[in-house]
Every structure is written in structure tokens, then in C-alpha cells.
Design a protein around this motif. Structure first.
Motif, PDB file in Angstrom:
ATOM      1  N   LEU A   7      -2.420   9.420  -0.509  1.00  0.00           N
ATOM      2  CA  LEU A   7      -3.074   8.110  -0.323  1.00  0.00           C
ATOM      3  C   LEU A   7      -4.513   8.306   0.154  1.00  0.00           C
ATOM      4  CD1 LEU A   7      -0.290   5.937   1.404  1.00  0.00           C
ATOM      5  CD2 LEU A   7      -1.054   5.809  -0.975  1.00  0.00           C
ATOM      6  N   ALA A  24       0.844  -1.202   0.000  1.00  0.00           N
ATOM      7  CA  ALA A  24       0.000   0.000   0.000  1.00  0.00           C
ATOM      8  C   ALA A  24       0.877   1.249   0.000  1.00  0.00           C
ATOM      9  CB  ALA A  24      -0.933  -0.019   1.212  1.00  0.00           C
ATOM     10  N   LYS A  33       2.376   1.929  -3.275  1.00  0.00           N
ATOM     11  CA  LYS A  33       1.326   2.051  -4.297  1.00  0.00           C
ATOM     12  C   LYS A  33       1.388   0.923  -5.321  1.00  0.00           C
ATOM     13  CE  LYS A  33       1.952   6.507  -5.415  1.00  0.00           C
ATOM     14  NZ  LYS A  33       1.602   7.802  -6.004  1.00  0.00           N
ATOM     15  N   TYR A  48      -8.175   6.908  -1.160  1.00  0.00           N
ATOM     16  CA  TYR A  48      -9.152   6.142  -0.385  1.00  0.00           C
ATOM     17  C   TYR A  48     -10.515   6.857  -0.383  1.00  0.00           C
ATOM     18  CZ  TYR A  48      -4.877   3.801   0.923  1.00  0.00           C
ATOM     19  OH  TYR A  48      -3.683   3.141   0.858  1.00  0.00           O
ATOM     20  N   ASN A  81      -3.228  -0.065  -5.682  1.00  0.00           N
ATOM     21  CA  ASN A  81      -3.446  -0.369  -4.263  1.00  0.00           C
ATOM     22  C   ASN A  81      -3.787  -1.867  -4.127  1.00  0.00           C
ATOM     23  OD1 ASN A  81      -3.726   1.289  -1.707  1.00  0.00           O
ATOM     24  ND2 ASN A  81      -5.571   0.027  -1.565  1.00  0.00           N
ATOM     25  N   PHE A  83      -3.584   3.194   5.859  1.00  0.00           N
ATOM     26  CA  PHE A  83      -3.889   2.691   4.515  1.00  0.00           C
ATOM     27  C   PHE A  83      -5.163   1.875   4.539  1.00  0.00           C
ATOM     28  CE2 PHE A  83      -2.023  -1.174   6.110  1.00  0.00           C
ATOM     29  CZ  PHE A  83      -2.517  -2.198   5.321  1.00  0.00           C
TER      30      PHE A  83
END
Lengths: 362, 237
Positions: A227, A93, A96, A231, A162, A133
Motif C-alpha cells: 500500500l 483502502a 484496495k 501512496y 484506492n 492508508f
């Protein structure tokens, strides 16, 4: 391609091949051994490579390397094995990297048993490993859906760069159902070339460095912000669920996922004959959770029932979904025991009769 | 089928051996036979014959399988009672052997006590399964099983189906492929296993006798709630 009668594990393996995954690294554990077993003979047929690693820790780091080189790659394990992979998943994560991880859940904690369970809900959706993450978590309820979601998982992993996890209880690995693969299947996302992949530098692009180490705090803060934006996009765009039954005015709304939702559907059909109206929301993505769908259906139902093969891990998300605090009823089986349609029928009738005790929480 | 004192069911992974073994044991018991069913499955961790132990006990079928918590173990346990029943057979005995060559290897370890007469060794074939898509695959499977099990197969059972999506055409095409496989191997197709709901629609067209099945091996969501009133359910645990 004509329909085949496949075990869940075989269908998951074939789905990976159909999605263009030519690399599998894993370590055996019941009840998912038939996934590596299938791929160990299938991957060489398509010029792919199967490696039985020396451990789950090694497996996930092999995924890190392969994904970093731009390859589609998968591993599968069962609960304790996923725990061992946790650190590596966080690294994926952080770097990436698009990887697909299948967890055919067995009963825990610890070594537990080899029979079906859904007790890795918290692990998959909230606490997979260290650091800020998330992973997309897809939960099929049939073998066909397992095959479809595994193929989708590769597209989603590539699109978001991801890890994506597919979780099923042991039954999803072991039961057998007709499955069809579609030769003209198109990716569900527009997928740009992997220019970020570390495939050898020929001075024709910036150096592709795969890394999750950021010593400069300002840089790491920005990385985390980036990140988080990703999400947020997943939460906006990737929620999946299905609804069933008396959605407009239910006596009871059930929230259940995976094969447990199929048990509940059998119960709902039987209850209908008794004049009891039950609706169901089935999360297909466990993260992001279908909060809005649960909220809407629950607002039209008198009572809420959560059914799980765990001690009530999904109840937290159902509570978060509701407009206001409301009593939630709960039924579960644990340790590899399974919920039967009859148990769900009895529970719904007890709720109707006012004899079911609600879950107490502060 | 099941006319000899000992019937051994082998075949590829997921071909339907357990379903046929359970149905055969229950049919024989219903006919008043003394039946022993030995679960020799060391391949699959779920849906083994031993999971139906309550149904078998109620029907008076003796089950030979690991006991206690080892019922649930994914370990290659062959209980010693298997050798006893093969040395001194009583009534009718059915061996439910695990899938593929891997599962049939167990049989290879029992050849010193396997009788040479009164035995039928049957390969179950389902052409809907990916491992045997055609007769060549089925022939190869039979050869592999014979090699590791160190036995001669004596017949084939056609069990081609697609669970709830089964059509008469699927059954008949499977039976045709089984006959073709039998011709290649010089083996008879002793029966075509057919779910009771499908029996009427194919019976007359079959190239071999029909063996009518009730579906016993099934996941919990397919268990009809009202069935509980007629006896214990087949469950995983």
C-alpha cells in the motif's frame, strides 16, 4: 454536450453519471442533499440504481460491496456524515477498493452548522480513519472543475484501486455556474480490466476475494508495504496545483484552496491596481500536497499568507513546504462565515505595513 | 410586473426566483411603495431571500422570514406572519416560493388565505437549467406546480441566462421558448428578466417587456470590494 447552468451538486451528480458510475448509495445531510436528489432521478434514466441507505455507515459498506464487484460507485455526504463513514473508508483502502467519496464540507465540530467550511482538511489529508492508508483528495474551486475532478476521481480510484475523495466547501455544492461535459472525454489513466473483482468464479481465474483482514502478521506487513508503495506513486505522480499572479517577485504569496482561492484571486486583482504584487498557489490535490510548488513560489516572495475557512489546518503543510522556518501570516473565517475579498486586501496591506501578527508556533 | 398587490414567484429549482424577487422588492421600494417580501423557500439552504436582509432593511423592504438562528436553518419553517399579510395585504407583497413542486407545496398550505383577486402567480423559466431543457419540460413543470400548490399560474417570466457566459442569443432563444411555453399553456410571458449589462443588446428584439436586473445573489468572490462603500453586501451569513 451544450453548456448547462448547474448547481454544484447537480454537476457532481451528472459528472458521476458521465464517468460511468451507475450506483449511488448515500444518506441525506445539508448542504449536499441535491447530489442524491439529482441522482435519484438521473440514475434510473441510465439503468443505474440509487439507494438511500439507513445511515452513512450502511452507505459506505454498500460502496465496499459494489466496488468489490467491479462497479463504479459513489457516495456523497457532509462533514459529520464523513466521520460516520470513516471506518468503512479504511476498509475500502485496506481491501484496495476504488470508491469515490464527495465531502461538501460544513462548519463543525460536532453537528456544527450548515454553512460552508474547510475544517475537514486534517480529516481528509491526514486522519481519515485507522490504519496506514491515504486517500487522494481533490479540491475544486469552481463548478466546472468539480465536474471535471469527479470524473477524474473515478479514473484515479480505478487506477490505484484506492478511495478518492473530492472535497468542496458548502458553496461548491450550492452555487450555480455554467458547466460543460465532453462526450469524447477519455480516461486520464490507462485502466486494465478489473480481473480482481469478485464477479462470480467460473474456474477461469484465481478466486477474487475482497478482504481487509490479514491475521498473519508477515502477510499484513507486506500488505502495508505494498500500500505504501502505491501512496508513494501517488505522491510522485498525482500532485496538482495552479499558480496565479506575480510569481517571480511577489510582495506576498497566498496559499488557498477551493472557493477561498477565488476570493483571494479577486483580492489579488484589486491589489494589483494598488501596485501590490501578490502571487498565489492553489493546491488542487490536498493530498498529495504541492510542497514543491509552494516552496518555489514562497522563495520568491517576501511574505507568506495562508487563507482558510478553518483555524489554520493547512498551515502545517505550508510549513513543511518551506526551505527554512519562516513567518506565516494567516487569515480565516469560521463557523460558516466567509472570507471577503476586502478582508484579504486588508490583510495583505497589513502585512506590507508590518502590522500583521504572524502565526506563532514552537 | 409587480403591478398587482400580490406577486407569487414559483418555478423550478435554480430558475432565478430569488434574484427576481429581490430586484422587484428593491425596485418597488425605490418607487416609494410599501413592500413586503416573504421568503417561503424551504428547498435551498443557501442563497435565499433572507440572506439579503441587510440590503432589504436598508431599502425599507419588510422581510418576512424565520428569525434568530432559524434564519440559517434548513427546516421547512413558515412563519405565521405570512398568513397575516395574505389576510390583510398592505402595499405590495412578493412571495418568494421554493423551487420545483417540492417548494411550491408550501403555497398549497396557504390556499385558504390566498386572495382570489389582485394576485399574480408567475413561473420563472430558465431553459439553461437541466430540469427544463425544452418547452415540454417547462409545461410539465407548470402543471406540477399548479397541482401541488393548488393555484392557477397566471403568467411566465423568461429568465434564461448562463451567468457570466450569457449572450444576447441565449436570452432571445430563452424568450422564444418561454413564448412557446406560454402558447401551449395559454399564458402570457409578462417579462424577460435581463441583467443590466445585457439590456442594451437585446431590448429591441424581445417578444415581451424587459425586466432589468441587478445581480444581487452571488458568491463572495464575485463581490466587488469597493461595493462595500455603498451599502451592506449580499452574503451567505
Amino acid at each position: 454536450m451544450a453548456k448547462k447552468l448547474m448547481k454544484g451538486a447537480e454537476a457532481i451528480g451528472e459528472a458521476a453519471v458521465q464517468a460511468g458510475c451507475h450506483l449511488f448509495f448515500g444518506y441525506p445531510i445539508t448542504p449536499q442533499n441535491e447530489i442524491p436528489e439529482y441522482l435519484s432521478s438521473r440514475l434510473p434514466q441510465v439503468g443505474g440504481t440509487f439507494v438511500q441507505a439507513e445511515s452513512e455507515v450502511a452507505s459506505i459498506n454498500m460502496l465496499y460491496g459494489a466496488a468489490g464487484a467491479g462497479e463504479r460507485v459513489m457516495t456523497s455526504s457532509s462533514s459529520p456524515g464523513i466521520s460516520l463513514m470513516a471506518e468503512g473508508i479504511s476498509y475500502c483502502a485496506g481491501a484496495k477498493l476504488p470508491v469515490v467519496i464527495v465531502n461538501i464540507m460544513r462548519a463543525g465540530p460536532g453537528l456544527g452548522g450548515i454553512l460552508p467550511s474547510q475544517a475537514d482538511y486534517f480529516q481528509a489529508t491526514k486522519g481519515l480513519a485507522h490504519g496506514d492508508f491515504r486517500v487522494l483528495v481533490l479540491a475544486p474551486w469552481s463548478i466546472q472543475e468539480a465536474a471535471d475532478l469527479v470524473q477524474d476521481a473515478f479514473d484515479l480510484a480505478d487506477y490505484y484501486r484506492n478511495p478518492v475523495m473530492v472535497v468542496g466547501d458548502g458553496l461548491i455544492g450550492q452555487m450555480m455556474e455554467p458547466v460543460e461535459f465532453y462526450e469524447d472525454r477519455q480516461p486520464i489513466k490507462e485502466l486494465p480490466p478489473k480481473t480482481w473483482a469478485s464477479t462470480g468464479w467460473k474456474r477461469d481465474r484465481p478466486k477474487a476475494i475482497i478482504n481487509s483482514l490479514f491475521l498473519d502478521p508477515a502477510e499484513l506487513e507486506q500488505h502495508n508495504i505494498d500500500l505504501k508503495k502505491k501512496y508513494d506513486l501517488m505522491e510522485r505522480d498525482e500532485v496538482r496545483f495552479a499558480t496565479y499572479g506575480a510569481l517571480d517577485s511577489a510582495d506576498v504569496v497566498i496559499v488557498a484552496y477551493g472557493t477561498v482561492a477565488r476570493v483571494c484571486l479577486s483580492a489579488i486583482e484589486a491589489l494589483e491596481n494598488d501596485g501590490i504584487k501578490v502571487a498565489m498557489v492553489r493546491p488542487i490535490t490536498l493530498w498529495p500536497f504541492p510542497y514543491e510548488a509552494v516552496r518555489e513560489v514562497a522563495s520568491k516572495a517576501k511574505d507568506i499568507l495562508v487563507v482558510e475557512l478553518s483555524t489554520g489546518q493547512m498551515i502545517e503543510d505550508v510549513r513543511l513546504a518551506l526551505h527554512r522556518p519562516r513567518p506565516i501570516h494567516f487569515h480565516c473565517r469560521l463557523g460558516g462565515m466567509l472570507v471577503s475579498p476586502e478582508e484579504v486586501i486588508d490583510k495583505v496591506k497589513a502585512i506590507k505595513a508590518g502590522t500583521s501578527e504572524e502565526v506563532h508556533y514552537a | 410586473m409587480f403591478s398587482r398587490p400580490l406577486t407569487v414567484l414559483v418555478g423550478h429549482f435554480g430558475s432565478g426566483k430569488t434574484e427576481i424577487a429581490l430586484n422587484g422588492a428593491l425596485d418597488l421600494a425605490a418607487d416609494g411603495e410599501a413592500v413586503t417580501l416573504a421568503d417561503l423557500d424551504v428547498v435551498k439552504p443557501y442563497f435565499r431571500s433572507r440572506s439579503a436582509r441587510h440590503i432589504l432593511a436598508e431599502a425599507g423592504v419588510r422581510l418576512i422570514a424565520p428569525e434568530g438562528e432559524n434564519v440559517y436553518a434548513d427546516l421547512p419553517i413558515i412563519v405565521p406572519q405570512v398568513r397575516d399579510i395574505l389576510r390583510q395585504p398592505q402595499g405590495k407583497t412578493i412571495l418568494d416560493v421554493g423551487g420545483d413542486g417540492t417548494g411550491a407545496r408550501v403555497l398549497g398550505s396557504l390556499t385558504d388565505v390566498l386572495p382570489t383577486t389582485g394576485i399574480e402567480i408567475l413561473v420563472v423559466l430558465n431553459f439553461s437549467r437541466p430540469s427544463t431543457p425544452d418547452t415540454a419540460g417547462a409545461v410539465a413543470m407548470v402543471h406540477e406546480i399548479e397541482a401541488v400548490a393548488r393555484v392557477r399560474v397566471t403568467g411566465l417570466i423568461s429568465n434564461t441566462h448562463m451567468m457570466d457566459d450569457t449572450t444576447p442569443e441565449i436570452i432571445l432563444e430563452g424568450a422564444r421558448l418561454a413564448v412557446e411555453t406560454g402558447a401551449a399553456l395559454d399564458l402570457p410571458v409578462v417579462a424577460a428578466a435581463i441583467h443590466e449589462d445585457m439590456a442594451a443588446s437585446v431590448n429591441g428584439d424581445l417578444p415581451c417587456p424587459a425586466f432589468i436586473l441587478k445581480r444581487i445573489v452571488k458568491p463572495p468572490f464575485e463581490v466587488q470590494p469597493q461595493r462595500k462603500t455603498v451599502g451592506p453586501l449580499f452574503v451567505l451569513n
